[in-house]
Design an enzyme around this catalytic site. Structure first.
Site, short mmCIF file in Angstrom:
data_model
loop_
_atom_site.label_atom_id
_atom_site.label_comp_id
_atom_site.label_asym_id
_atom_site.label_seq_id
_atom_site.Cartn_x
_atom_site.Cartn_y
_atom_site.Cartn_z
N ARG A 170 0.79 -1.23 0.00
CA ARG A 170 0.00 0.00 0.00
C ARG A 170 0.83 1.29 0.00
O ARG A 170 0.39 2.32 0.52
CB ARG A 170 -0.93 0.06 1.22
CG ARG A 170 -2.03 -0.94 1.20
CD ARG A 170 -3.07 -0.65 0.12
NE ARG A 170 -4.20 -1.52 0.31
CZ ARG A 170 -4.32 -2.73 -0.24
NH1 ARG A 170 -3.39 -3.20 -1.06
NH2 ARG A 170 -5.38 -3.46 0.00
N SER A 219 -10.37 0.39 3.22
CA SER A 219 -9.68 0.07 4.48
C SER A 219 -9.10 1.33 5.10
O SER A 219 -8.41 2.10 4.43
CB SER A 219 -8.54 -0.91 4.22
OG SER A 219 -9.07 -2.12 3.73
N GLU A 301 -4.01 3.66 6.39
CA GLU A 301 -3.92 3.43 4.95
C GLU A 301 -4.50 4.65 4.22
O GLU A 301 -4.00 5.06 3.17
CB GLU A 301 -4.69 2.16 4.55
CG GLU A 301 -4.62 1.88 3.06
CD GLU A 301 -5.09 0.49 2.69
OE1 GLU A 301 -4.85 -0.46 3.46
OE2 GLU A 301 -5.70 0.34 1.61
#
Ligand SMILES: Cc1cc2nc3c(=O)[nH]c(=O)nc-3n(C[C@H](O)[C@H](O)[C@H](O)COP(=O)(O)OP(=O)(O)OC[C@H]3O[C@@H](n4cnc5c(N)ncnc54)[C@H](O)[C@@H]3O)c2cc1C
Length: 310
Positions: A170, A219, A301
């Site tokens: 990520r 998320s 995130e």
């Protein structure tokens, strides 16, 4: 020094542009300037002329951004129609403008028997997908990345190879203010009907497990395990963000209009009238609770950008 509104452009430059309506979470103050370049040459000339002390923030469709309530200083760059092209190349490759939606790229590729199905359910644009190393169900952008074109903060066009991206879970490490303008991906060959079925299956799985109709950014925190859910039945949950949030009793927790979704506890939603501060503060509350119960420091995130309200 040249004034920003004196720079010759072919696109549009809007001062004091409210950002909430452009963001998936529908929060955030205005951008000091929003620049929507006509094409890559327009963007390069603008950045070359822009005084160096003015910060630049490229955005896609803000599906991974909390824009703070005080807004964003400097210039926000949003790539529009001039950056939406999708080109099918030889060797199962696809070149997509950074503004092309992931879902459109996946569907277009599928028609030519190129499997980029994992992109079908990620709501962002390709520039954001490259920057975030977006992925799901065990496949990441890094797995299919070949190269990208970008414009540096001082207006130079460069080609980025895999080593320039520094892909991690990520995240990537491209220089601040650099704007990706197109990305070339290499998928695997497949039968179009099979790829369509795979995409339909992924959409179905999402609908059943995630609050896809709520305003979220997907998320909220990275999985402490350091990889995304594989989507397989034998998935292990011990170091999943949703699991440690559940264990900390934070599923459904609220702050103002912000809520950790009842359906998926790692999805933070704007349940109605949330401010960016509600969302960010709820996230910090969750991080504290998880640290106290599991000794794990969750990493955001969702990127948070801009200034808090004074
Ligand atoms: C319902 C939902 C489900 C989601 N599921 C997933 C998932 O399964 N997997 C996943 O990885 N993500 C998921 N996300 C998060 C998000 O969609 C991805 O991170 C996506 O790649 C962000 O793309 P974007 O265009 O919206 O980028 P933005 O949110 O606009 O920006 C994200 C970052 O990318 C940078 N950026 C954007 N465009 C450019 C560019 N052209 N050049 C340089 N930098 C750029 C921005 O500066 C920022 O740092 C989900 C989000 C939602 C709302």
């Amino acid at each position: 020094m040249v004034r920003i509104d004196e720079i010759e452009i072919r696109g549009t430059l809007t001062p004091d542009r409210p950002m909430a309506d452009l963001s998936w979470l529908r929060v955030g103050g205005p951008a000091q300037y929003l620049f929507q370049p006509a094409d890559a040459d327009d963007l390069a000339a603008f950045l070359a002329a822009l005084p160096h002390n003015i910060p630049v923030l490229p955005i896609g469709v803000c599906s991974n951004l909390i824009i703070r309530d005080g807004g964003i200083r400097g210039v926000v760059i949003r790539l529009g129609r001039g950056f939406n092209g999708i080109e099918l190349l030889e060797g199962n490759r696809v070149r997509a403008g950074a503004g092309a939606l992931d879902a459109h790229v996946a569907r277009r590729a599928a028609t030519a028997g190129i499997d980029l199905a994992f992109l079908r359910t990620i709501p962002g644009a390709i520039g954001g997908a490259a920057k975030m190393n977006a992925g799901c169900y065990g496949t990441y952008l890094a797995d299919v990345f070949e190269s990208a074109t970008a414009i540096t903060r001082d207006g130079h066009r460069v080609t980025l190879g895999r080593d320039d991206m520094h892909f991690e879970y990520r995240s990537t490490q491209i220089p601040e203010g650099m704007v990706i303008t197109d990305v070339t991906l290499c998928g695997t060959a497949g039968d179009p009907a099979g790829i369509e079925a795979k995409m339909a299956d992924a959409l179905d799985k999402r609908e059943k497990t995630q609050p896809t109709k709520d305003r979220s950014c997907g998320s909220t925190f990275r999985n402490p395990a350091g990889f995304s859910s594989t989507g397989r039945d034998d998935d292990v949950h011990d170091l999943k963000a949703w699991k440690v949030i559940d264990d900390a009793g934070m599923r459904g927790a609220t702050l103002g209009g912000a809520q950790m979704s009842e359906m998926h506890s790692n999805f933070m939603i704007n349940a109605g009238g949330a401010t960016a501060a509600d969302l960010e503060n709820l996230g910090e509350m969750v991080r504290k609770k998880v640290f106290n119960t599991a000794g794990i420091t969750l990493q955001w995130e969702i990127m948070r950008v801009g200034e808090p309200l004074k």
